[in-house]
Design a protein around this motif. Sequence first.
Motif, PDB file in Angstrom:
ATOM      1  N   MET A 126     -69.178  23.171 -21.798  1.00  0.00           N
ATOM      2  CA  MET A 126     -69.431  23.174 -23.238  1.00  0.00           C
ATOM      3  C   MET A 126     -68.974  24.487 -23.868  1.00  0.00           C
ATOM      4  O   MET A 126     -68.403  24.500 -24.963  1.00  0.00           O
ATOM      5  N   VAL A 127     -69.211  25.593 -23.174  1.00  0.00           N
ATOM      6  CA  VAL A 127     -68.756  26.891 -23.671  1.00  0.00           C
ATOM      7  C   VAL A 127     -67.235  26.936 -23.689  1.00  0.00           C
ATOM      8  O   VAL A 127     -66.615  27.412 -24.652  1.00  0.00           O
ATOM      9  N   ALA A 128     -66.606  26.428 -22.640  1.00  0.00           N
ATOM     10  CA  ALA A 128     -65.146  26.424 -22.579  1.00  0.00           C
ATOM     11  C   ALA A 128     -64.547  25.569 -23.686  1.00  0.00           C
ATOM     12  O   ALA A 128     -63.484  25.895 -24.236  1.00  0.00           O
ATOM     13  N   ASP A 129     -65.223  24.483 -24.027  1.00  0.00           N
ATOM     14  CA  ASP A 129     -64.696  23.591 -25.067  1.00  0.00           C
ATOM     15  C   ASP A 129     -64.689  24.238 -26.444  1.00  0.00           C
ATOM     16  O   ASP A 129     -64.012  23.748 -27.353  1.00  0.00           O
ATOM     17  N   LEU A 130     -65.442  25.308 -26.621  1.00  0.00           N
ATOM     18  CA  LEU A 130     -65.385  26.028 -27.893  1.00  0.00           C
ATOM     19  C   LEU A 130     -63.957  26.483 -28.197  1.00  0.00           C
ATOM     20  O   LEU A 130     -63.543  26.533 -29.363  1.00  0.00           O
ATOM     21  N   VAL A 131     -63.204  26.790 -27.151  1.00  0.00           N
ATOM     22  CA  VAL A 131     -61.808  27.194 -27.334  1.00  0.00           C
ATOM     23  C   VAL A 131     -61.000  26.036 -27.906  1.00  0.00           C
ATOM     24  O   VAL A 131     -60.171  26.222 -28.811  1.00  0.00           O
ATOM     25  N   ARG A 132     -61.251  24.829 -27.417  1.00  0.00           N
ATOM     26  CA  ARG A 132     -60.516  23.659 -27.901  1.00  0.00           C
ATOM     27  C   ARG A 132     -60.854  23.378 -29.366  1.00  0.00           C
ATOM     28  O   ARG A 132     -59.977  23.075 -30.181  1.00  0.00           O
ATOM     29  N   TYR A 133     -62.138  23.470 -29.729  1.00  0.00           N
ATOM     30  CA  TYR A 133     -62.532  23.234 -31.118  1.00  0.00           C
ATOM     31  C   TYR A 133     -61.895  24.264 -32.044  1.00  0.00           C
ATOM     32  O   TYR A 133     -61.441  23.935 -33.150  1.00  0.00           O
ATOM     33  N   LEU A 134     -61.869  25.517 -31.582  1.00  0.00           N
ATOM     34  CA  LEU A 134     -61.301  26.587 -32.401  1.00  0.00           C
ATOM     35  C   LEU A 134     -59.806  26.366 -32.620  1.00  0.00           C
ATOM     36  O   LEU A 134     -59.302  26.538 -33.738  1.00  0.00           O
ATOM     37  N   ILE A 135     -59.100  25.964 -31.572  1.00  0.00           N
ATOM     38  CA  ILE A 135     -57.665  25.690 -31.705  1.00  0.00           C
ATOM     39  C   ILE A 135     -57.428  24.567 -32.707  1.00  0.00           C
ATOM     40  O   ILE A 135     -56.549  24.662 -33.574  1.00  0.00           O
ATOM     41  N   ALA A 136     -58.206  23.493 -32.608  1.00  0.00           N
ATOM     42  CA  ALA A 136     -58.031  22.353 -33.508  1.00  0.00           C
ATOM     43  C   ALA A 136     -58.257  22.753 -34.962  1.00  0.00           C
ATOM     44  O   ALA A 136     -57.478  22.382 -35.854  1.00  0.00           O
ATOM     45  N   ALA A 137     -59.321  23.516 -35.220  1.00  0.00           N
ATOM     46  CA  ALA A 137     -59.639  23.906 -36.592  1.00  0.00           C
ATOM     47  C   ALA A 137     -58.580  24.851 -37.162  1.00  0.00           C
ATOM     48  O   ALA A 137     -58.126  24.687 -38.302  1.00  0.00           O
ATOM     49  N   VAL A 138     -58.151  25.826 -36.364  1.00  0.00           N
ATOM     50  CA  VAL A 138     -57.164  26.800 -36.846  1.00  0.00           C
ATOM     51  C   VAL A 138     -55.831  26.126 -37.116  1.00  0.00           C
ATOM     52  O   VAL A 138     -55.173  26.387 -38.140  1.00  0.00           O
ATOM     53  N   LEU A 139     -55.392  25.235 -36.236  1.00  0.00           N
ATOM     54  CA  LEU A 139     -54.115  24.547 -36.439  1.00  0.00           C
ATOM     55  C   LEU A 139     -54.147  23.679 -37.694  1.00  0.00           C
ATOM     56  O   LEU A 139     -53.132  23.556 -38.399  1.00  0.00           O
ATOM     57  N   THR A 140     -55.294  23.077 -37.988  1.00  0.00           N
ATOM     58  CA  THR A 140     -55.403  22.261 -39.197  1.00  0.00           C
ATOM     59  C   THR A 140     -55.206  23.111 -40.444  1.00  0.00           C
ATOM     60  O   THR A 140     -54.463  22.740 -41.362  1.00  0.00           O
ATOM     61  N   TYR A 141     -55.859  24.259 -40.487  1.00  0.00           N
ATOM     62  CA  TYR A 141     -55.692  25.137 -41.654  1.00  0.00           C
ATOM     63  C   TYR A 141     -54.271  25.690 -41.736  1.00  0.00           C
ATOM     64  O   TYR A 141     -53.712  25.822 -42.833  1.00  0.00           O
ATOM     65  N   LEU A 142     -53.657  25.995 -40.606  1.00  0.00           N
ATOM     66  CA  LEU A 142     -52.284  26.485 -40.624  1.00  0.00           C
ATOM     67  C   LEU A 142     -51.331  25.403 -41.140  1.00  0.00           C
ATOM     68  O   LEU A 142     -50.405  25.694 -41.915  1.00  0.00           O
ATOM     69  N   MET A 143     -51.562  24.161 -40.733  1.00  0.00           N
ATOM     70  CA  MET A 143     -50.737  23.067 -41.233  1.00  0.00           C
ATOM     71  C   MET A 143     -50.956  22.887 -42.727  1.00  0.00           C
ATOM     72  O   MET A 143     -50.012  22.628 -43.485  1.00  0.00           O
ATOM     73  N   GLY A 144     -52.202  23.021 -43.168  1.00  0.00           N
ATOM     74  CA  GLY A 144     -52.483  22.925 -44.598  1.00  0.00           C
ATOM     75  C   GLY A 144     -51.769  24.014 -45.387  1.00  0.00           C
ATOM     76  O   GLY A 144     -51.198  23.749 -46.461  1.00  0.00           O
ATOM     77  N   LEU A 145     -51.767  25.241 -44.862  1.00  0.00           N
ATOM     78  CA  LEU A 145     -51.061  26.329 -45.532  1.00  0.00           C
ATOM     79  C   LEU A 145     -49.570  26.045 -45.601  1.00  0.00           C
ATOM     80  O   LEU A 145     -48.911  26.336 -46.617  1.00  0.00           O
ATOM     81  N   ALA A 146     -49.016  25.449 -44.550  1.00  0.00           N
ATOM     82  CA  ALA A 146     -47.592  25.118 -44.548  1.00  0.00           C
ATOM     83  C   ALA A 146     -47.265  24.061 -45.600  1.00  0.00           C
ATOM     84  O   ALA A 146     -46.159  24.046 -46.161  1.00  0.00           O
ATOM     85  N   LEU A 147     -48.230  23.183 -45.893  1.00  0.00           N
ATOM     86  CA  LEU A 147     -48.016  22.129 -46.891  1.00  0.00           C
ATOM     87  C   LEU A 147     -48.306  22.598 -48.314  1.00  0.00           C
ATOM     88  O   LEU A 147     -48.061  21.868 -49.266  1.00  0.00           O
TER      89      LEU A 147
END
Length: 272
Positions: A126-147
Amino acid sequence: MSHATIGAEAAFARTHARPTAADTVTQTFAMAWRALKKMRRNPEQFFDVALQPLLFTWMFAYVFGGAISGDVHSYLPLLIPGIVAQTVLTTSMATGVQLREDMDKGVFDRFRSLPMSRVAPLAGPMVADLVRYLIAAVLTYLMGLALGYRPGGGVAGVVGAVALAVFTGWSIAWAFTWIGTIARSARSVQGISMMILFPLTFLSNAFVPADTLPGWLETFTKVNPVSHLVSATRDLANNGTITGQVGWTLLTSLVVIAVFLPLSVLTYRRRL
């Protein structure tokens, strides 16, 4: 009684002593490190967090943007927080699936024979999965900024929105962890989790304003916990404000943890 017998009993007692809180923390991080190494050796585990937010953000923006908000740029402040919530929550389903796979392979039988905390094999991934959640959230905002998305809440608002989404995803993952301990196969865990989460996600205000929905559906949407998360992340990212939606989201997350963390540990101990 011989010294050898006394020494053997002392060693047995040390081996079977109840782990302390410090032991539990140390063992949890050790299991988290194991899970991260497993992810590194299986890059396909990052496909959902790397590709889904990019694809969904681009696709939903251009498919629904004109119909809902008149144009893509006007739709992004509504869409991006919704995609963040959806992506983090759907990513959390993998926790229960991977747990069930490890249990079916007998990995947890070895953990059970070791002098370690019973919660560590569950909490570590569960602690390790925090990395996966963080990657997903950051990539979404980066894609939004690109759009063309420009969050009015600034860096602080976006960081707060990401932190809230990641914590909520982590709390929901405990429910999927419990499902992983009671289901009969990894496939059934995935099916049950999708049956629960996808209606909650799509019958929320993540992609359309709630006031555009039929009356009965609008009522459900307003009490849907996913809608509270989406509204809270919008308030943080778009306006930089902490509203009551943030409080409701945190309260719901804490309740989920309080219910499903002990249930997961109890069921895990009974099944092994």
